[in-house]
Design a protein around this motif. Sequence first.
Motif: not given
Ligand code: ZN
Length: 311
Positions: A34-35, A97, A101, A228
């Motif tokens: 993610d991210d 995503h 955020h 991540h």
């Molecule tokens: Zn995230």
Amino acid sequence: MPSLRTLIFRVLLTGWCAVCSLVAMAQSVAFTFDDGPQLSQTPLMTPGQRNQALLAALEKYGVTSALFVTVANGADRPEGLALARAWGQAGHAVGNHTVTHLDLHGSAVTLAQYQKELLDCDAVIRTLPGYRKWFRFTYLREGNTPEKRDGMRQFLKEQGYRNAYVSLDTSDWRLDAKLREVLEKNAVADVTPIKQAYLAHVWQRAEAYRELSKKLQGRDIPQVMLMHHNLINALWLDDIIAMFKSRGWRITTPEAAFADPVYQLQPDRAAAGQSLLLSMAHSLGLGRFEGWERLVDDGDFEIAALKAQGL
Ligand SMILES: [Zn+2]
């Protein structure tokens, strides 16, 4: 007397089935990140080097994973978009995503605002190879009110998006923060204890979520693991994959894992979120089962142990 042909056929059949059952028995896990792509500066590596290191570790083991893009972390700039494109070009899935955020459980964050971020992120990632209509909720939080939760469930359906659930949640981000903190103070610090703590942390979560899956589903589900796009994985993803393989886990793809019916479930929680398995446990009123603390402690246990070692 069975003919030789029948015997050979039986042997082949039994052999084949033994292989099948071995494969079926092996616990599997899909890797998701993610991210990303993350353009912020870290010690030791540039953003491009971190991206390349993650992709190299995946390629080394033939692992197909998924990158969930948070646009404002880098994909809103050409150099960041190029890093995301490299994931798609290498055969990985590219999912959504949000842009900034934001947190759907925040009282100031509206359903409409959250939905707009999904669409704005979609406009960026739909240009990339590997694009999937997979949405990963930020903080794994699906809405602090039934209106937000149901509003998102309906919206995802309308948009043809799937909730890209996580079943195996790790606190890699917490150990990553510790790693950066130590290296920012001393670029040549011995970070071996952090590496050991990280591997132990991921393994503890893997075993605990496997147990939870057996408790809730009566079987091993293909786990979808959350990590991540960060320095700790750029350095040690290779070791993480090797650990799973050496302990008998099979690495599967997110696509194959999501095909399991468990990922169609929608736990009936007022404030849904966290790992799908934890969310199901809460919905079933399982309460604080044995080992619960270590699944929700954000890596406190490992951080305390590292502090005790002077880190
Ligand atoms: Zn995230």
